[in-house]
Design an enzyme around this catalytic site. Structure first.
Site, PDB file in Angstrom:
ATOM      1  CE  LYS A 177      -5.024   5.221   4.036  1.00 17.09           C
ATOM      2  NZ  LYS A 177      -5.838   4.338   3.163  1.00 17.09           N
ATOM      3  CG  ASP A 223      -2.948   7.820  -1.367  1.00 18.70           C
ATOM      4  OD1 ASP A 223      -2.631   6.674  -1.704  1.00 18.70           O
ATOM      5  OD2 ASP A 223      -2.837   8.233  -0.196  1.00 18.70           O
ATOM      6  NE  ARG A 253       0.260   1.272   3.478  1.00 27.12           N
ATOM      7  CZ  ARG A 253       1.241   2.116   3.747  1.00 27.12           C
ATOM      8  NH1 ARG A 253       2.495   1.692   3.775  1.00 27.12           N
ATOM      9  NH2 ARG A 253       1.009   3.386   3.985  1.00 27.12           N
TER      10      ARG A 253
END
Length: 364
Positions: free
Chosen positions: A262, A251, A61
């Site tokens: 997140k 991201d 991840r």
């Protein structure tokens, strides 16, 4: 404990890696991050479908790391395809679609797949071994460039960290989330290497606990002082004046400077602004999506209830009760004091836009 075993030094440049490619066994090798810190175990994958499943399941991840994993997944398909250029192109397209659906929010995944697709188009009519070699070279270039980008943005960010600062970070944006060294943790590592007497508060990052399980483990490996706090404790420490600087990863960064990261990152940014603490972001330029106008246009992945309702075999929420799990939130540009990339720094809160970095560096 299963040690990292490769026929060559890992491209991460460290003793552990989120993802590597075994050139002899023709396998993608991933550190099983769901088991950390209790166990260090590496998993091996032999086709793109298995790599896609590992990305979805969060064996690997972190936006840069899953992009690298997808690139290596396409290398596997290139190695397996012995047919003509048409068969090769079809196989690349099928694998690319499957990998691209693995996780929708992180733009690095689509970016890496697109770059590998351009390589595949250039070499489609070459001999099978030459095609595979070219694809591997491209994937390795993506990996090496990411490590170098992390080191560069780390230096930029570290220069902004006050001497003796207590730094708050959220989720895991370290070597485990990248090709090596890390984005937000790259800033922290670089500040530590500069001799700044820093300490870190790591949000546990519910519900997947990346901060508690991964960030604290990484920093402890490097001898950097770290304490884990629950997400709900951050306001308490801000109010006490114990936090001097915030740095997180990302991201996806929209064209207007909005930042997806997140879930829980937006909370930190609001607290930082209220208490006059710099809120900063470290990410490679591949995380910038100039085709995405703003945060409202960023797709937010929603994951299953059990990641909230359970921890391992322990039931936290009774069966039959719903749970929500948006995996990311969006921090508006007005709350982002600085963004560090390998191409330089911008200050979204002062109106500076990611487009200013578009012509600052080469590469695809």
């Amino acid at each position: 404990m299963t040690a990292l075993s490769l026929p060559r030094p890992p491209l991460s440049g460290a003793s552990y890696s989120a993802v590597e490619f075994d050139t002899v066994a023709a396998q993608v090798v991933m550190l099983e991050q769901r088991l950390l810190p209790a166990r260090i175990e590496y998993r091996r994958y032999e086709d793109a479908a298995a790599v896609a499943e590992a990305i979805t399941a969060m064996v690997v991840r972190g936006a840069p790391a899953i992009g690298i994993a997808a690139a290596y997944g396409l290398v596997l398909e290139a190695l397996h395809e012995r047919g003509d250029g048409g068969a090769f192109a079809a196989r690349m397209e099928t694998a690319s679609v499957r990998l691209g659906r693995a996780r929708p929010t992180a733009v690095n995944l689509a970016w890496a797949i697109a770059r590998m697709g351009r390589c595949a188009a250039r070499v489609a009519d070459s001999a099978p071994d030459a095609r595979a070699a070219a694809m591997l070279a491209e994937a390795e270039a993506i990996h090496r460039e990411d490590v170098e980008a992390c080191r560069r943005m780390g230096e930029l960010g570290a220069a902004r960290v006050p001497q003796g600062a207590t730094i708050l970070t959220h989720c895991n944006a370290g070597a485990l989330a990248t090709g090596g060294y890390g984005t937000a943790l790259g800033v922290i590592r670089a500040a530590h290497a500069m001799g700044k007497q820093i300490r870190v508060l790591a949000d546990e990052t519910r519900p997947y606990l990346q901060g508690a399980r991964l960030t604290s483990w990484e920093l402890n490996q490097d001898g950097i002082e770290v304490e884990v706090i629950t997400d709900s404790m951050a306001a308490f420490f801000f109010a006490r004046g114990e936090i001097d600087f915030c740095v997180v990863g990302s991201d996806r960064i929209a064209r207007n400077g909005d930042v997806a990261n997140k879930i829980g990152t937006y909370n930190v940014a609001v607290l930082a602004r209220e208490h006059g603490v710099p809120f900063t972001v470290a990410a490679p330029f591949s995380t910038v999506d100039l085709a995405c106008p703003d945060g409202a246009s960023i797709p937010i992945e929603e994951r299953g209830r059990d990641e909230v309702a359970r921890i391992g075999d322990t039931v936290l929420v009774a069966d039959g009760i719903g749970c929500r799990h948006p995996a990311f939130d969006v921090t508006p540009a007005r709350l982002v004091d600085e963004i560090y990339t390998e191409r330089g720094m911008i200050r979204p809160a002062k109106g500076e836009l990611p487009t200013q970095l578009a012509s600052a560096g080469g590469g695809e």
